[in-house]
Design an enzyme around this catalytic site. Structure first.
Site, PDB file in Angstrom:
ATOM      1  N   SER A 114       8.861 -32.753   2.754  1.00  0.00           N
ATOM      2  CA  SER A 114       8.103 -33.666   1.908  1.00  0.00           C
ATOM      3  C   SER A 114       9.022 -34.207   0.819  1.00  0.00           C
ATOM      4  CB  SER A 114       6.913 -32.940   1.282  1.00  0.00           C
ATOM      5  OG  SER A 114       6.144 -33.829   0.493  1.00  0.00           O
TER       6      SER A 114
ATOM      7  N   HIS B  99       7.445 -42.078  -1.175  1.00  0.00           N
ATOM      8  CA  HIS B  99       7.036 -40.775  -0.646  1.00  0.00           C
ATOM      9  C   HIS B  99       7.250 -40.764   0.855  1.00  0.00           C
ATOM     10  CE1 HIS B  99       3.711 -38.792   1.633  1.00  0.00           C
ATOM     11  NE2 HIS B  99       4.104 -37.743   0.932  1.00  0.00           N
TER      12      HIS B  99
END
Length: 310
Positions: free
Chosen positions: A96, A110
């Site tokens: 992540s 992101h």
């Protein structure tokens, strides 16, 4: 059907983490701020390797986190969409990524790629597995060339795996990264996929790798082009105001945040996605026809960016 190769997934994810950190440290320049590493273990099983960069010249705060966690029972957040898996043990791993640049003209971004497998403790049913992930872009000041490049790169990641895949993943991204209470998208979208096992393990893993490998191809040129643009207090103030939307989404809607907290992952690593500074103002509106207003009118709305001429 080929069984999932968990070792191969883990190797790829660790290498992806290394490559993204190297790319960002290159953007920081020689002698610039480096990532610090935090290796952690989880009493329930598994652990992770967090890489965090703070107070850089380019990245104000960033995290590139690898996790591989195991548990005896799926947490509630994982059962919302797959209630038939209640009572199963699980293994989940992923990378992540979140970057909050210092310059307001450089967008926040992101990325996440992950693998999930649920086992029947009694061994009576076959394991259920899937991949998920994607990447999205959250600009504060919009540039059409950036949006076109971002989405064309996203499309290039998908095209070898089916002509309709990019459109499906883009639509899912637009729908997922939407703040219902604000009635506005978080940014200009990108790709989002979940429960992906199409074509069996080899095909699904190849697609997931393609998404991971195209991420920095999409983001690095944008960051390079925008990180040194001069800015003042007005731009900084708007950036901090819009970062509030990011916080709202992650705490209210983000499934990854909920899963991490409910599965008792490392809280500091889960919440590394939060920006270091943020502002909220009551019922603020941008000046008509301003650069700030154009973010709302020109960028925070559905557009087929990949088809547009930059």
């Amino acid at each position: 059907m080929t069984a999932p190769d968990v070792a191969a997934i883990q190797s790829y994810l660790r290498n992806l983490q290394e490559q993204i950190c190297t790319d960002i440290e290159t953007q920081e320049g020689e002698g610039g701020t480096l990532f610090r590493e935090d290796v952690w273990q989880r009493p329930e099983g598994g652990g992770g390797r967090s890489r965090v960069l703070e107070a850089g010249e380019v990245i104000e705060k960033g995290g590139v986190n690898f996790s591989h966690v195991l548990g005896d029972r799926l947490p509630p957040s994982a059962l919302v969409r797959r209630p038939e898996l209640e009572g199963r043990s699980f293994e989940a791993m992923g990378v992540s990524v979140i970057f909050h640049p210092h310059n307001p003209y450089a967008p926040t971004t992101h990325m996440n790629v992950r693998f999930f497998i649920a086992h029947d403790p009694q061994g009576e049913s076959a394991p259920v597995w899937w991949f998920g992930g994607g990447f999205d872009l959250t600009p504060y000041y919009g540039f059409e060339a950036d949006a076109v490049h971002w989405h064309r790169t996203a499309k290039a990641a998908c095209d070898p795996f089916g002509a309709q895949l990019y459109g499906s993943c883009k639509k899912s991204c637009d729908e997922y990264f939407y703040l219902k209470h604000r009635e506005e998208p978080r940014g200009i979208g990108g790709l989002f996929f979940d429960d992906h096992d199409a074509g069996g393990f080899d095909a699904a893993f190849a697609f997931t790798r393609s998404v991971g490998d195209h991420y920095m191809r999409a983001y690095s040129p944008i960051l390079e082009a925008r990180k040194d643009i001069p800015f003042g207090e007005r731009e900084r103030d708007f950036q901090l105001y819009r970062r509030g939307r990011y916080v709202e989404f992650n705490l209210v809607y983000d499934r990854g945040t909920l899963f991490g907290l409910q599965s008792k992952g490392r809280t500091e690593s889960i919440l590394v996605s939060m920006p270091p500074q943020v502002r909220w103002r009551y019922d603020w509106q941008p000046e008509p026809d301003s650069a700030e207003a154009k973010l709302y009118t020109d960028f925070l709305r559905p557009r087929d960016w990949a088809a547009e001429v930059s």
